[in-house]
Design an enzyme around this catalytic site. Structure first.
Site, PDB file in Angstrom:
ATOM      1  N   LYS A   3      43.726 -10.966  -1.257  1.00 15.93           N
ATOM      2  CA  LYS A   3      43.687 -12.161  -2.108  1.00 15.93           C
ATOM      3  C   LYS A   3      42.786 -13.155  -1.369  1.00 15.93           C
ATOM      4  O   LYS A   3      43.233 -13.913  -0.513  1.00 15.93           O
ATOM      5  CB  LYS A   3      45.104 -12.732  -2.297  1.00 15.93           C
ATOM      6  CG  LYS A   3      45.321 -13.565  -3.553  1.00 15.93           C
ATOM      7  CD  LYS A   3      44.369 -14.733  -3.739  1.00 15.93           C
ATOM      8  CE  LYS A   3      44.684 -15.921  -2.875  1.00 15.93           C
ATOM      9  NZ  LYS A   3      43.619 -16.982  -2.946  1.00 15.93           N
ATOM     10  N   CYS A  23      37.451 -22.279  12.228  1.00 17.32           N
ATOM     11  CA  CYS A  23      38.744 -22.534  12.867  1.00 17.32           C
ATOM     12  C   CYS A  23      38.588 -22.621  14.377  1.00 17.32           C
ATOM     13  O   CYS A  23      39.469 -23.123  15.052  1.00 17.32           O
ATOM     14  CB  CYS A  23      39.730 -21.443  12.517  1.00 17.32           C
ATOM     15  SG  CYS A  23      39.173 -19.850  13.086  1.00 17.32           S
ATOM     16  N   GLU A  33      43.097 -32.203  11.492  1.00 19.40           N
ATOM     17  CA  GLU A  33      42.026 -31.197  11.553  1.00 19.40           C
ATOM     18  C   GLU A  33      40.971 -31.645  10.538  1.00 19.40           C
ATOM     19  O   GLU A  33      41.188 -31.547   9.336  1.00 19.40           O
ATOM     20  CB  GLU A  33      42.564 -29.814  11.190  1.00 19.40           C
ATOM     21  CG  GLU A  33      41.496 -28.745  11.311  1.00 19.40           C
ATOM     22  CD  GLU A  33      41.917 -27.382  10.784  1.00 19.40           C
ATOM     23  OE1 GLU A  33      42.706 -27.311   9.833  1.00 19.40           O
ATOM     24  OE2 GLU A  33      41.427 -26.372  11.326  1.00 19.40           O
TER      25      GLU A  33
HETATM   26  P1  NAD Z   1      44.008 -22.924   2.700  1.00 22.94           P
HETATM   27  O1  NAD Z   1      45.261 -22.886   3.518  1.00 22.94           O
HETATM   28  O2  NAD Z   1      43.831 -24.016   1.726  1.00 22.94           O
HETATM   29  O3  NAD Z   1      43.860 -21.556   1.855  1.00 22.94           O
HETATM   30  C1  NAD Z   1      43.989 -20.300   2.461  1.00 22.94           C
HETATM   31  C2  NAD Z   1      44.481 -19.304   1.412  1.00 22.94           C
HETATM   32  O4  NAD Z   1      45.788 -19.694   0.979  1.00 22.94           O
HETATM   33  C3  NAD Z   1      43.614 -19.214   0.164  1.00 22.94           C
HETATM   34  O5  NAD Z   1      43.506 -17.862  -0.221  1.00 22.94           O
HETATM   35  C4  NAD Z   1      44.375 -20.044  -0.866  1.00 22.94           C
HETATM   36  O6  NAD Z   1      44.202 -19.565  -2.174  1.00 22.94           O
HETATM   37  C5  NAD Z   1      45.823 -19.870  -0.437  1.00 22.94           C
HETATM   38  N1  NAD Z   1      46.649 -21.055  -0.691  1.00 22.94           N
HETATM   39  C6  NAD Z   1      46.244 -22.360  -0.648  1.00 22.94           C
HETATM   40  N2  NAD Z   1      47.278 -23.176  -0.900  1.00 22.94           N
HETATM   41  C7  NAD Z   1      48.360 -22.387  -1.100  1.00 22.94           C
HETATM   42  C8  NAD Z   1      49.731 -22.656  -1.397  1.00 22.94           C
HETATM   43  N3  NAD Z   1      50.192 -23.901  -1.518  1.00 22.94           N
HETATM   44  N4  NAD Z   1      50.566 -21.607  -1.530  1.00 22.94           N
HETATM   45  C9  NAD Z   1      50.119 -20.347  -1.388  1.00 22.94           C
HETATM   46  N5  NAD Z   1      48.830 -20.045  -1.109  1.00 22.94           N
HETATM   47  C10 NAD Z   1      47.957 -21.045  -0.963  1.00 22.94           C
HETATM   48  O7  NAD Z   1      42.785 -22.869   3.749  1.00 22.94           O
HETATM   49  P2  NAD Z   1      41.232 -23.021   3.446  1.00 22.94           P
HETATM   50  O8  NAD Z   1      40.930 -24.439   3.113  1.00 22.94           O
HETATM   51  O9  NAD Z   1      40.753 -21.956   2.549  1.00 22.94           O
HETATM   52  O10 NAD Z   1      40.651 -22.683   4.914  1.00 22.94           O
HETATM   53  C11 NAD Z   1      40.523 -23.628   5.937  1.00 22.94           C
HETATM   54  C12 NAD Z   1      41.716 -23.594   6.863  1.00 22.94           C
HETATM   55  O11 NAD Z   1      41.884 -22.286   7.410  1.00 22.94           O
HETATM   56  C13 NAD Z   1      41.548 -24.498   8.077  1.00 22.94           C
HETATM   57  O12 NAD Z   1      42.776 -25.135   8.332  1.00 22.94           O
HETATM   58  C14 NAD Z   1      41.193 -23.541   9.199  1.00 22.94           C
HETATM   59  O13 NAD Z   1      41.510 -23.977  10.506  1.00 22.94           O
HETATM   60  C15 NAD Z   1      42.012 -22.367   8.828  1.00 22.94           C
HETATM   61  N6  NAD Z   1      41.496 -21.156   9.451  1.00 22.94           N
HETATM   62  C16 NAD Z   1      42.201 -20.628  10.494  1.00 22.94           C
HETATM   63  C17 NAD Z   1      41.720 -19.513  11.138  1.00 22.94           C
HETATM   64  C18 NAD Z   1      42.456 -18.894  12.285  1.00 22.94           C
HETATM   65  O14 NAD Z   1      42.073 -17.808  12.675  1.00 22.94           O
HETATM   66  N7  NAD Z   1      43.486 -19.502  12.829  1.00 22.94           N
HETATM   67  C19 NAD Z   1      40.524 -18.919  10.702  1.00 22.94           C
HETATM   68  C20 NAD Z   1      39.844 -19.487   9.626  1.00 22.94           C
HETATM   69  C21 NAD Z   1      40.347 -20.609   9.003  1.00 22.94           C
END
Ligand code: NAD
Length: 499
Positions: free
Chosen positions: A173, A281, A383
């Protein structure tokens, strides 16, 4: 307008839901596609396909699964230019950066090619008289991966190749912001020979994610995204009996010691702070300068480099930094900069107000540099996930180390120094999952494992490398004895002790 499908049971599928999400080109602000947002019924169909494919796939010899991974790797290589263009169109990062995204993901596919070796168990002859013991690793079952927008190739590739190489079936997903590259990757996996139902992809938002987290036939959940969602995923999936690894957000500090080569440190900060417009990240968002002289030298060296960043659409020549991903992200970052100014931080370089001719509706901003940031300011606590670097001044090394360790996140950190003793002490005592010594973005290679500490990872297991193999397999221990026929030893009610 282009409509983006799911991939279920070996074919593209529009699903049954009439909900759609928009996909934008961040460089122009134009909507370039719409994507189907899966309903619970669509998730049911994908999970049923994955469940049906599981018995045959998990019984397929690992060597045969590895041969498919070899072909998949070759196909990704052949299609790198096309995949990079898709990433740049929907994410905004530069083409070269998109190729890096693909290569770092492809390295995990190369690692998965070694699956026959990685799944080898242990065998001990004669753990008791005539008794042997061995351990084997078997697939967990139906796995799912929920991925963020910022690495549309690398992060899906951290998950599904290793999972299916281990004998699982998978439902991806991806982020609904940039789903075209993950879709192409899944299509290429199919072309490489991954059978129907083994890899599936549903597009969607919270509705699709919740259906996956609570589905009785899903066995394991891998997640990468922001910390609030990671925490929710971990709690919900664990409550529903699933194995979970949920990687969250970050606030990565780079400690610059007084003896560091300031030119090298500032070049490293430019790449780590502003590459991919700060949307990694492992981006460095805080430079902890040890001593005022170090801080002054750092700010003076960084300032012209930031002002000279070549900013523009990611597919144009000689561009170093593209736009941020959405209008909402753009507005949020500008608000955080305004708040930093209001809180009293010194705005050394102001990236607000950048307009590019011909791209007035794109989500561009210049690189921003703050000095004299303190731990109570939102520019430090949040962040930012944008091209904003905060310089915090620490009076000595211990103060810098304490600050890194106090932070709620524990993804990555780095120290820049010429002093081996300081570097060794830092790597030993720092409470962070991934540490760089004169390396600003210490993303481990595929055969090591990626994962943070504290609120950057919920669960126990990091991604890829042997940690990934452990996450996607269950350990089974077998003790076996083949008594000679006709030999009678009588029964015993005492605990067997293998004497
Ligand atoms: P996000 O948390 O908004 O979304 C990530 C995924 O979760 C997406 O597929 C989205 O559809 C889903 N999602 C979003 N809100 C949701 C909810 N309320 N309930 C269920 N699913 C939900 O993150 P983003 O904006 O796509 O990515 C950026 C974030 O990801 C930053 O915080 C970054 O630090 C983090 N990140 C972390 C790593 C790591 O390895 N730790 C790597 C890359 C990105």
């Amino acid at each position: 307008m282009n409509t983006l499908d799911h991939w279920i049971n070996g074919a593209a599928s529009a699903g049954t839901s009439d909900r759609m999400g928009p996909v934008f080109n961040p460089a122009t602000g134009e909507q370039v596609a719409q994507v189907h947002l899966a309903s619970g019924a669509d998730v049911d169909t994908a999970v049923a396909a994955a469940k049906a494919a599981l018995p045959e796939w998990s019984a397929t010899p690992p060597l045969r699964r590895a041969r498919i991974m070899f072909r998949f790797n070759e196909l990704i290589l052949e299609h790198t230019d096309e995949l990079a263009e898709l990433i740049t169109l929907e994410h905004g990062k530069t083409i070269d950066d998109a190729k890096g995204d693909i290569l770092r993901g492809r390295e995990v596919v190369e690692y998965a090619c070694g699956i026959p070796h990685l799944l080898r168990g242990d065998f001990t002859e004669d753990v008791g008289t005539g008794v042997d013991a061995y351990s084997i690793r078997q697939a967990v079952g139906v796995c799912t991966g929920i991925t963020p927008f910022n690495f549309p190739a690398m992060i899906p590739l951290w998950m599904f190749p290793l999972s299916i190489a281990c004998g699982n079936t998978f439902i991806l997903k991806p982020s609904e912001r940039d789903p075209s590259c993950p879709f192409r990757l899944v299509e290429l996996a199919h072309e490489a020979g991954v059978p129907e139902g083994v890899i599936n992809m549903v597009n969607g938002d919270k509705e699709a994610v919740d259906a996956l987290l609570t589905h009785a036939d899903v066995d394991a959940v891998s997640f990468v995204g922001s910390t609030p969602v990671a925490s929710y995923i971990y709690a919900t999936a664990a409550e529903h009996g699933k194995r979970v690894q949920a990687l969250g957000g970050a606030k990565n500090h780079m400690v610059v010691m007084p003896d560091a080569d300031i030119e090298q440190a500032s070049d490293a900060l430019i790449g780590a702070g502003y590459g991919s417009a700060g949307q990694r990240c492992m981006a460095v968002s805080v430079a902890v300068a040890v001593g005022d002289d170090t801080a002054d030298a750092l700010v003076n060296t960084l300032t012209p480099k930031i002002e000279e960043l070549k900013i523009g659409p990611g597919n144009a020549d000689d561009i170093e930094m593209g736009p941020v991903v959405t209008k909402q992200a753009h507005d949020r970052i500008l608000n955080l900069i305004d708040q930093g100014v209001a809180d009293g931080a010194t705005l050394a370089v102001d990236g607000r107000g950048l307009k590019l001719q011909g791209y007035e509706n794109g989500y561009f901003m210049g690189g921003t540099l703050f000095d004299h940031v303190t731990e109570d300011m939102s520019i430090y606590t949040e962040e930012v996930f944008g091209p904003v670097l905060a310089v915090v001044r620490a009076k000595d090394y211990e103060t810098a180390l304490d600050m890194v360790n106090r932070n709620e996140y524990g993804n990555g950190t780095a120290i820049f120094t010429k002093d081996g003793d300081a570097a060794r002490d830092f790597t030993d005592r720092v409470q962070i999952g991934m540490v760089g010594v004169n390396v600003p973005i210490p993303v481990p290679v595929a055969y090591h494992s990626f994962g943070g500490w504290k609120r950057s990872l919920f669960g126990d297991t990091h991604m890829h490398g042997m940690e990934g193999v452990r996450f996607y397999t269950r350990l089974k221990a077998v003790t076996s004895r083949w008594p000679k026929s006709g030999v009678r030893e009588g029964h015993s009610l005492t605990m067997p002790t293998m004497q």
